[in-house]
Design an enzyme around this catalytic site. Structure first.
Site, PDB file in Angstrom:
ATOM      1  N   ASP A 110      -2.703  43.490  50.844  1.00 12.09           N
ATOM      2  CA  ASP A 110      -2.795  44.520  51.884  1.00 12.09           C
ATOM      3  C   ASP A 110      -3.875  44.087  52.860  1.00 12.09           C
ATOM      4  O   ASP A 110      -4.684  43.203  52.562  1.00 12.09           O
ATOM      5  CB  ASP A 110      -3.052  45.932  51.334  1.00 12.09           C
TER       6      ASP A 110
ATOM      7  N   ASN B  97      -5.813  36.680  37.382  1.00 14.21           N
ATOM      8  CA  ASN B  97      -5.683  37.368  38.674  1.00 14.21           C
ATOM      9  C   ASN B  97      -7.058  37.745  39.205  1.00 14.21           C
ATOM     10  O   ASN B  97      -7.893  38.276  38.455  1.00 14.21           O
ATOM     11  CB  ASN B  97      -4.840  38.643  38.468  1.00 14.21           C
TER      12      ASN B  97
ATOM     13  N   GLU C 178      -1.446  41.248  45.264  1.00 14.39           N
ATOM     14  CA  GLU C 178      -1.853  42.603  45.650  1.00 14.39           C
ATOM     15  C   GLU C 178      -2.134  42.688  47.147  1.00 14.39           C
ATOM     16  O   GLU C 178      -3.132  43.268  47.587  1.00 14.39           O
ATOM     17  CB  GLU C 178      -3.105  43.043  44.870  1.00 14.39           C
TER      18      GLU C 178
ATOM     19  N   HIS D 293      -6.331  40.954  49.098  1.00 13.28           N
ATOM     20  CA  HIS D 293      -6.860  42.154  49.769  1.00 13.28           C
ATOM     21  C   HIS D 293      -7.726  41.689  50.938  1.00 13.28           C
ATOM     22  O   HIS D 293      -8.836  41.189  50.750  1.00 13.28           O
ATOM     23  CB  HIS D 293      -7.709  42.986  48.807  1.00 13.28           C
TER      24      HIS D 293
ATOM     25  N   GLU E   3      -9.973  39.856  37.354  1.00 15.36           N
ATOM     26  CA  GLU E   3     -11.295  40.019  37.975  1.00 15.36           C
ATOM     27  C   GLU E   3     -12.446  39.785  36.998  1.00 15.36           C
ATOM     28  O   GLU E   3     -13.381  40.586  36.898  1.00 15.36           O
ATOM     29  CB  GLU E   3     -11.408  41.414  38.609  1.00 15.36           C
TER      30      GLU E   3
END
Length: 397
Positions: A291, A216, A289, A258, A170
């Site tokens: 979700d 990432n 990651e 996400h 990030e």
């Protein structure tokens, strides 16, 4: 097709059959996936299906279901928090390896690969480091050396036991930040400049020549305008291309995945196109990651099926879009969900205004949701010519 290619395909088929403990399907004896885990189904394509692991839940003797599913359903694991700097070195010079070691040992016992998360991030940095920089007791030169030492210490400890490392996490801003023009953000860019990114990859490579090294980030699932001033995916693409041109040993780009059911999100072709542009650079890709959160409206909290069911269906569709895109790109090596049960999800504790949740594959009672079944069906029904075995990626020197 040349003979050697047929031989390679046959070898993959035999290996897959061994993983699934079954012979290849035939018309008279069709393939039956009902007894296969997500991890085993992924191995049909050479794809690793993983989860982030909450180490407190894993160690809880009153929560055996969590441990059983983490061990049996997935072929790779990621530390949700225990490999972050503030967890590993809470006081300067004193590393606490216990929980990170426990995860690596858990993976070894269960035949799972490990994604290391994360070496450099502007969050969850130890307080002694940030306060030292703030009061001037840690100089810029010393800060750079501390970062080098941290990366070297952590990667060296797990050398040969970590498959993929999220080296830098990030580092890029969002269009809604100030200023709105995309830029390198956070503690490390502020104090060391953007050159820390190349340094971090070089230090990680020196510590483990065989791990795959990833950048990432979130909100890079698909390209937008193509203008690096406001298209984060384009900004990251240009950054990766520049690092490669400079000889930096970056092996892959991880898209976090996400998502939320309240947003338009993307279709499978948009996401596939993004993955394939990164892989055209020679990079591996991964969803790291995943979700899909939903608004917890009064109706949802009251158990209103008319509000719950559309959210479950939208969640399943979004999980499936990312899975199908990953399957469509041979360089997409892994698909990791960020926690697998709503009982242990970071979402409700982070998104409170308005409240959000329902973000994972299993509900709070460990019952698989529609999203679980959809990505399971993606893995079952996918095959040639559109889905092929994963490409081989070797660490850059």
């Amino acid at each position: 097709m040349k003979l050697r290619r047929w031989t390679a395909v046959a070898a993959v088929a035999v290996a897959t059959a061994a993983v699934l403990n079954t012979l290849p399907a035939t018309a008279s004896r069709p393939y039956d996936p009902t007894a296969q885990s997500l991890g085993a189904l992924g191995q049909r394509h050479g794809l690793y299906i993983g989860t982030a692991v909450d180490m407190d839940a894993l160690a809880d003797p009153n929560n055996p279901k969590y441990r059983q599913l983490a061990a049996s359903e997935f072929s790779s694991v990621t530390a949700e928090n225990v490999m972050k700097w503030e967890s590993l070195e809470p006081t300067r010079g004193n590393y606490n390896w216990a929980q990170a070691d426990a995860l690596v040992d858990f993976a070894r016992r269960n035949g799972q690969r490990v994604r290391g998360h994360v070496l450099v991030w502007h969050n969850q940095v130890p307080g002694w480091l940030t306060s030292g920089v703030a009061d001037g007791s840690i100089t810029r030169t010393e800060l750079r050396e501390l970062l080098r030492r941290h990366i070297t210490t952590v990667v060296s400890r797990y050398r040969g036991r970590i498959w993929q490392w999220d080296v830098v996490n990030e580092a890029v801003s969002d269009p809604w930040d100030t200023p709105p023009t995309l830029h390198y953000k956070g503690f490390w860019a502020q104090h060391l400049g953007p050159g820390y990114i190349a340094d971090a990859f070089r230090w990680a490579r020196a510590a483990d020549p065989k791990a795959l090294l990833f950048y990432n980030d979130y909100n890079i699932e698909a390209f937008g305008s193509g203008d690096p001033a406001n298209d984060k995916t384009q900004f990251v693409y240009d950054m990766a291309r520049r690092l490669l041109a400079e000889g930096v040993p970056i092996d892959g780009v991880g898209s976090q995945g996400h998502l939320g059911t309240q947003y338009p999100n993307y279709d499978t072709f948009q996401v596939t196109a993004a993955l394939k542009r990164f892989s055209a650079l020679g990079l591996a890709t991964a969803f790291t990651e995943v979700d899909v959160r939903s608004r917890l409206t009064d109706g949802v909290l009251a158990g209103d099926a008319e509000e719950i069911n559309p959210r479950l269906q939208a969640s399943a569709a979004n999980f499936s879009v990312l899975m199908k895109a990953c399957l469509a790109d041979r360089h997409c090596l892994s698909y990791t969900v960020w926690g697998f049960t709503d009982r242990h999800s970071w979402v409700p504790g982070t998104f409170k205004d308005p409240p959000q949740g329902m973000a994972t594959l299993y509900d709070e009672q460990y019952r698989p949701k529609r999203a679980y079944q959809e990505i399971r069906s993606d893995l079952v029904f996918a095959g040639p010519p559109y889905v092929l075995p994963r490409a081989t990626h070797r660490p850059r020197r």
